[in-house]
Write a protein that holds these residues in place. Structure first.
Motif, PDB file in Angstrom:
ATOM      1  N   MET A   1       0.909  -1.296  -0.180  1.00 51.10           N
ATOM      2  CA  MET A   1       0.033  -0.021   0.168  1.00 51.10           C
ATOM      3  C   MET A   1       0.969   1.225   0.069  1.00 51.10           C
ATOM      4  O   MET A   1       1.151   1.843   0.998  1.00 51.10           O
ATOM      5  CB  MET A   1      -0.977  -0.136   1.359  1.00 51.10           C
ATOM      6  N   PRO A   2       1.002   1.851  -1.087  1.00 51.17           N
ATOM      7  CA  PRO A   2       1.929   2.766  -1.171  1.00 51.17           C
ATOM      8  C   PRO A   2       1.509   4.357  -0.648  1.00 51.17           C
ATOM      9  O   PRO A   2       2.168   4.992  -0.141  1.00 51.17           O
ATOM     10  CB  PRO A   2       2.335   3.165  -2.714  1.00 51.17           C
ATOM     11  N   ASN A   3       0.329   4.585  -0.639  1.00 53.08           N
ATOM     12  CA  ASN A   3      -0.450   5.761  -0.206  1.00 53.08           C
ATOM     13  C   ASN A   3      -1.306   5.538   1.123  1.00 53.08           C
ATOM     14  O   ASN A   3      -2.497   6.012   1.123  1.00 53.08           O
ATOM     15  CB  ASN A   3      -1.122   6.611  -1.312  1.00 53.08           C
ATOM     16  N   GLU A   4      -0.818   5.093   2.121  1.00 49.45           N
ATOM     17  CA  GLU A   4      -1.580   4.714   3.467  1.00 49.45           C
ATOM     18  C   GLU A   4      -1.852   5.825   4.058  1.00 49.45           C
ATOM     19  O   GLU A   4      -1.071   6.917   4.133  1.00 49.45           O
ATOM     20  CB  GLU A   4      -0.809   3.750   4.200  1.00 49.45           C
ATOM     21  N   THR A   5      -3.216   5.935   4.634  1.00 48.49           N
ATOM     22  CA  THR A   5      -3.422   7.159   5.491  1.00 48.49           C
ATOM     23  C   THR A   5      -3.171   6.683   6.741  1.00 48.49           C
ATOM     24  O   THR A   5      -2.761   5.516   7.412  1.00 48.49           O
ATOM     25  CB  THR A   5      -4.987   7.471   5.487  1.00 48.49           C
ATOM     26  N   VAL A   6      -2.997   7.647   7.497  1.00 48.84           N
ATOM     27  CA  VAL A   6      -2.805   7.480   8.971  1.00 48.84           C
ATOM     28  C   VAL A   6      -4.170   6.579   9.738  1.00 48.84           C
ATOM     29  O   VAL A   6      -3.808   5.688  10.513  1.00 48.84           O
ATOM     30  CB  VAL A   6      -2.849   9.032   9.936  1.00 48.84           C
ATOM     31  N   GLY A   7      -5.019   6.710   9.201  1.00 48.01           N
ATOM     32  CA  GLY A   7      -6.427   6.034   9.837  1.00 48.01           C
ATOM     33  C   GLY A   7      -6.378   4.583   9.371  1.00 48.01           C
ATOM     34  O   GLY A   7      -6.366   3.692  10.303  1.00 48.01           O
ATOM     35  N   GLU A   8      -5.844   4.296   8.122  1.00 47.61           N
ATOM     36  CA  GLU A   8      -5.532   2.957   7.500  1.00 47.61           C
ATOM     37  C   GLU A   8      -4.676   2.276   8.389  1.00 47.61           C
ATOM     38  O   GLU A   8      -4.626   1.154   8.569  1.00 47.61           O
ATOM     39  CB  GLU A   8      -5.357   2.762   6.105  1.00 47.61           C
ATOM     40  N   LEU A   9      -3.400   2.928   8.554  1.00 47.73           N
ATOM     41  CA  LEU A   9      -2.359   2.218   9.331  1.00 47.73           C
ATOM     42  C   LEU A   9      -2.835   2.094  10.847  1.00 47.73           C
ATOM     43  O   LEU A   9      -2.543   1.070  11.380  1.00 47.73           O
ATOM     44  CB  LEU A   9      -1.153   3.212   9.555  1.00 47.73           C
ATOM     45  N   ALA A  10      -3.350   3.046  11.521  1.00 41.89           N
ATOM     46  CA  ALA A  10      -3.939   2.894  12.744  1.00 41.89           C
ATOM     47  C   ALA A  10      -5.037   1.719  13.096  1.00 41.89           C
ATOM     48  O   ALA A  10      -4.837   0.927  13.820  1.00 41.89           O
ATOM     49  CB  ALA A  10      -4.730   4.317  13.286  1.00 41.89           C
ATOM     50  N   GLU A  11      -5.831   1.442  11.918  1.00 47.66           N
ATOM     51  CA  GLU A  11      -6.777   0.644  12.109  1.00 47.66           C
ATOM     52  C   GLU A  11      -6.040  -0.890  11.749  1.00 47.66           C
ATOM     53  O   GLU A  11      -6.286  -1.986  12.649  1.00 47.66           O
ATOM     54  CB  GLU A  11      -7.820   0.524  10.850  1.00 47.66           C
ATOM     55  N   LEU A  12      -5.060  -0.936  10.788  1.00 50.99           N
ATOM     56  CA  LEU A  12      -4.296  -2.087  10.657  1.00 50.99           C
ATOM     57  C   LEU A  12      -3.735  -2.577  11.988  1.00 50.99           C
ATOM     58  O   LEU A  12      -3.489  -3.795  12.201  1.00 50.99           O
ATOM     59  CB  LEU A  12      -3.293  -1.906   9.456  1.00 50.99           C
ATOM     60  N   TYR A  13      -2.975  -1.534  12.646  1.00 51.57           N
ATOM     61  CA  TYR A  13      -2.150  -1.928  13.947  1.00 51.57           C
ATOM     62  C   TYR A  13      -2.779  -1.614  15.091  1.00 51.57           C
ATOM     63  O   TYR A  13      -2.009  -1.326  16.140  1.00 51.57           O
ATOM     64  CB  TYR A  13      -0.960  -1.258  13.692  1.00 51.57           C
ATOM     65  N   LEU A  14      -4.171  -1.482  15.239  1.00 54.32           N
ATOM     66  CA  LEU A  14      -4.894  -1.118  16.426  1.00 54.32           C
ATOM     67  C   LEU A  14      -4.549  -1.945  17.469  1.00 54.32           C
ATOM     68  O   LEU A  14      -4.340  -1.331  18.486  1.00 54.32           O
ATOM     69  CB  LEU A  14      -6.347  -1.232  16.037  1.00 54.32           C
ATOM     70  N   GLY A  15      -4.351  -3.280  17.290  1.00 58.99           N
ATOM     71  CA  GLY A  15      -4.048  -4.354  18.424  1.00 58.99           C
ATOM     72  C   GLY A  15      -2.790  -3.931  19.029  1.00 58.99           C
ATOM     73  O   GLY A  15      -2.614  -3.972  20.440  1.00 58.99           O
ATOM     74  N   ASN A  16      -1.763  -3.791  18.256  1.00 61.28           N
ATOM     75  CA  ASN A  16      -0.373  -3.283  18.735  1.00 61.28           C
ATOM     76  C   ASN A  16      -0.441  -2.178  19.507  1.00 61.28           C
ATOM     77  O   ASN A  16       0.366  -1.875  20.324  1.00 61.28           O
ATOM     78  CB  ASN A  16       0.523  -3.456  17.601  1.00 61.28           C
ATOM     79  N   HIS A  51     -13.278   2.364  17.089  1.00 64.23           N
ATOM     80  CA  HIS A  51     -13.247   1.026  15.985  1.00 64.23           C
ATOM     81  C   HIS A  51     -14.511   0.393  16.015  1.00 64.23           C
ATOM     82  O   HIS A  51     -14.750  -0.007  15.175  1.00 64.23           O
ATOM     83  CB  HIS A  51     -11.841   0.240  16.569  1.00 64.23           C
ATOM     84  N   GLY A  52     -15.005   0.207  17.366  1.00 65.40           N
ATOM     85  CA  GLY A  52     -16.234  -0.740  17.304  1.00 65.40           C
ATOM     86  C   GLY A  52     -17.186   0.147  16.504  1.00 65.40           C
ATOM     87  O   GLY A  52     -18.016  -0.313  16.002  1.00 65.40           O
ATOM     88  N   ARG A  53     -17.523   1.314  16.652  1.00 61.27           N
ATOM     89  CA  ARG A  53     -18.495   2.170  16.163  1.00 61.27           C
ATOM     90  C   ARG A  53     -18.321   1.891  14.531  1.00 61.27           C
ATOM     91  O   ARG A  53     -19.170   2.080  13.658  1.00 61.27           O
ATOM     92  CB  ARG A  53     -18.535   3.718  16.677  1.00 61.27           C
ATOM     93  N   ALA A  54     -17.067   2.251  14.098  1.00 65.04           N
ATOM     94  CA  ALA A  54     -16.741   2.161  12.650  1.00 65.04           C
ATOM     95  C   ALA A  54     -17.112   0.934  12.155  1.00 65.04           C
ATOM     96  O   ALA A  54     -17.859   0.659  11.113  1.00 65.04           O
ATOM     97  CB  ALA A  54     -15.217   2.398  12.395  1.00 65.04           C
TER      98      ALA A  54
END
Length: 65
Positions: A1-16, A51-54
């Motif tokens: 994913m070359p143009n990831e947004t902060v939100g996308e990265l945060a969602e991807l790594y939310l558990g961490n 995250h749950g609401r989303a």
């Protein structure tokens, strides 16, 4: 994913991120800084709730499609 947004990265790594926030809170608690620990736990709670609401919103919109 070359143009990831902060939100996308945060969602991807939310558990961490939540894990790291809890480690920070534990460390602060052990250092006798309960108010600071509560801040980080509150931040983690807000992230988890958002995250749950989303997810519920996304699942609801998929059901209407």
């Amino acid at each position: 994913m070359p143009n990831e947004t902060v939100g996308e990265l945060a969602e991807l790594y939310l558990g961490n991120i939540l894990y790291a926030l809890e480690l920070a809170a534990l460390s602060l608690q052990q250092d006798g800084r309960p108010q600071d620990a509560a801040f980080y736990r509150g931040l983690a709670r807000k992230l988890a709730e958002a995250h749950g609401r989303a997810r519920r919103s996304q699942e609801g919109s998929e059901g209407r499609a």
